[in-house]
Design an enzyme around this catalytic site. Structure first.
Site, PDB file in Angstrom:
ATOM      1  N   TYR A  54     -54.828 -57.919   3.010  1.00  0.00           N
ATOM      2  CA  TYR A  54     -54.648 -56.835   2.305  1.00  0.00           C
ATOM      3  C   TYR A  54     -53.199 -56.793   1.460  1.00  0.00           C
ATOM      4  O   TYR A  54     -52.402 -56.895   1.956  1.00  0.00           O
ATOM      5  CB  TYR A  54     -54.715 -55.377   3.115  1.00  0.00           C
ATOM      6  CG  TYR A  54     -55.989 -55.010   3.815  1.00  0.00           C
ATOM      7  CD1 TYR A  54     -57.283 -55.905   3.438  1.00  0.00           C
ATOM      8  CD2 TYR A  54     -56.091 -54.206   4.678  1.00  0.00           C
ATOM      9  CE1 TYR A  54     -58.378 -55.552   4.015  1.00  0.00           C
ATOM     10  CE2 TYR A  54     -57.187 -53.838   5.311  1.00  0.00           C
ATOM     11  CZ  TYR A  54     -58.587 -54.350   4.835  1.00  0.00           C
ATOM     12  OH  TYR A  54     -59.735 -54.114   5.569  1.00  0.00           O
ATOM     13  N   LYS A 220     -67.819 -37.890  -6.760  1.00  0.00           N
ATOM     14  CA  LYS A 220     -66.816 -37.808  -8.160  1.00  0.00           C
ATOM     15  C   LYS A 220     -67.436 -38.896  -9.242  1.00  0.00           C
ATOM     16  O   LYS A 220     -66.708 -38.740 -10.263  1.00  0.00           O
ATOM     17  CB  LYS A 220     -65.394 -38.324  -7.617  1.00  0.00           C
ATOM     18  CG  LYS A 220     -65.359 -39.759  -7.285  1.00  0.00           C
ATOM     19  CD  LYS A 220     -63.817 -40.355  -7.020  1.00  0.00           C
ATOM     20  CE  LYS A 220     -63.191 -39.712  -5.800  1.00  0.00           C
ATOM     21  NZ  LYS A 220     -62.126 -40.402  -5.633  1.00  0.00           N
TER      22      LYS A 220
END
Length: 324
Positions: A54, A220
């Site tokens: 990450y 969304k």
């Protein structure tokens, strides 16, 4: 917040947890990460998920700095990391689960996280080029050396998990106790079908990710791609086809009626739906601001509202989209 055993192990994790994928080092700096982790902690979260890859290690550095500043008692929180892709170039440094890479990777992660050990360590993807015996022995030795407490897999097939478990069982080694798969209303087959026997046969626990299908289940994306959304991030372009899928967005719209009846948002409904599965130990949530943390974690209040009738309605409304 309720706490569940991680599969058949004795470790207890909060039923909702907090992860750093996408956000740490990209959308969140140390200050914002600290605020989000503190908000999660204040609401009962005890498990914080991370991975070596990450933000190429930056995510672990940020979490390590935050943990040092918050100074929580080590016994009270759980941290994970994952290995496979690597963050440096070299024949034994990328896309591997060989012994050399794994035993080096854990040292780097512990340094970045500023910890003496991690609670959970995952093999982030399967590695067909490394003998499973080599990987299992390396994970066993990692635990025996006190650098991790438990190990597991992420996005492995049921066959691969069982093979690793059998190798460990045969040689009396530390067995994998957990799998970290994607799981949401549109991605269900692996958790609900492929792994079905593993829960009883070997006591597999699950720390599931992407309960909102990368934001699709917030609603969304029903009118396009918002400029401040994950779908608008250039490196997340690969998600766009799924996020703008017409049938999925129509299904999300239909779920709003059920969410209103349960007095929650569609996002909270989606997270609670994952957590209502008794085989799920914890649902990993993500957020880029404190208000999102608070909204996501209120899903814990929705879990008890999932009656058989509610489940049937949700299944009927989402059945128009074949689950992956």
């Amino acid at each position: 917040m309720n706490y569940r055993r991680l599969g058949r192990s004795g470790l207890k994790v909060s039923e909702l947890s907090f992860g750093s994928w996408v956000t740490y080092g990209n959308q969140l700096d140390t200050g914002a990460a600290r605020e989000c982790m503190a908000a999660a902690w204040d609401r009962g979260v005890n498990f914080f998920d991370n991975a070596q890859v990450y933000a190429a290690g930056k995510s672990e550095e940020i979490m390590g700095e935050v943990l040092a500043k918050l100074a929580w008692p080590r016994l009270k929180f759980i941290v994970s990391t994952k290995f496979f892709w690597g963050i440096t170039d070299g024949p034994n440094e990328k896309n591997t689960l060989n012994r050399k890479y794994l035993l080096d990777a854990i040292d780097g992660s512990l340094k970045r996280l500023r910890l003496d050990f991690v609670d959970l360590v995952y093999c982030h993807r399967p590695d067909p080029s490394t003998p499973i015996e080599e990987t299992v022995w390396a994970m066993h030795d990692m635990i025996e050396r006190g650098k991790a407490l438990y190990w597991g897999t992420s996005e492995w097939s049921a066959r691969e998990i069982m093979e690793a478990w059998q190798v460990a069982d045969k040689h009396h080694l530390r067995k994998p106790v957990v799998e970290q798969p994607e799981y949401n209303l549109f991605h269900r087959n692996r958790v609900e079908r492929e792994y079905a026997r593993l829960y009883e046969d070997i006591g597999l626990g699950l720390t599931t990710w992407s309960p909102l299908a990368s934001g699709l289940l917030t609603g969304k994306y029903r009118k396009g791609v918002p400029p401040d959304s994950r779908g608008a991030i250039p490196r997340m372009k690969f998600l766009l086809e799924g996020l703008t899928d017409k049938a999925k967005n129509e299904a999300v719209g239909k779920l709003e009626t059920v969410a209103k009846e349960l007095d929650c948002s569609v996002a909270q409904l989606a997270i609670a739906w994952c957590a209502r599965n008794p085989n799920v130990s914890t649902v990993i949530t993500g957020a880029s601001r404190v208000s999102q943390v608070e909204e996501n974690l209120r899903a814990a209040e929705v879990i008890p509202k999932f009656t058989p009738a509610v489940m049937e309605r949700i299944d009927a409304l989402t059945s128009v989209v074949p689950p992956a």
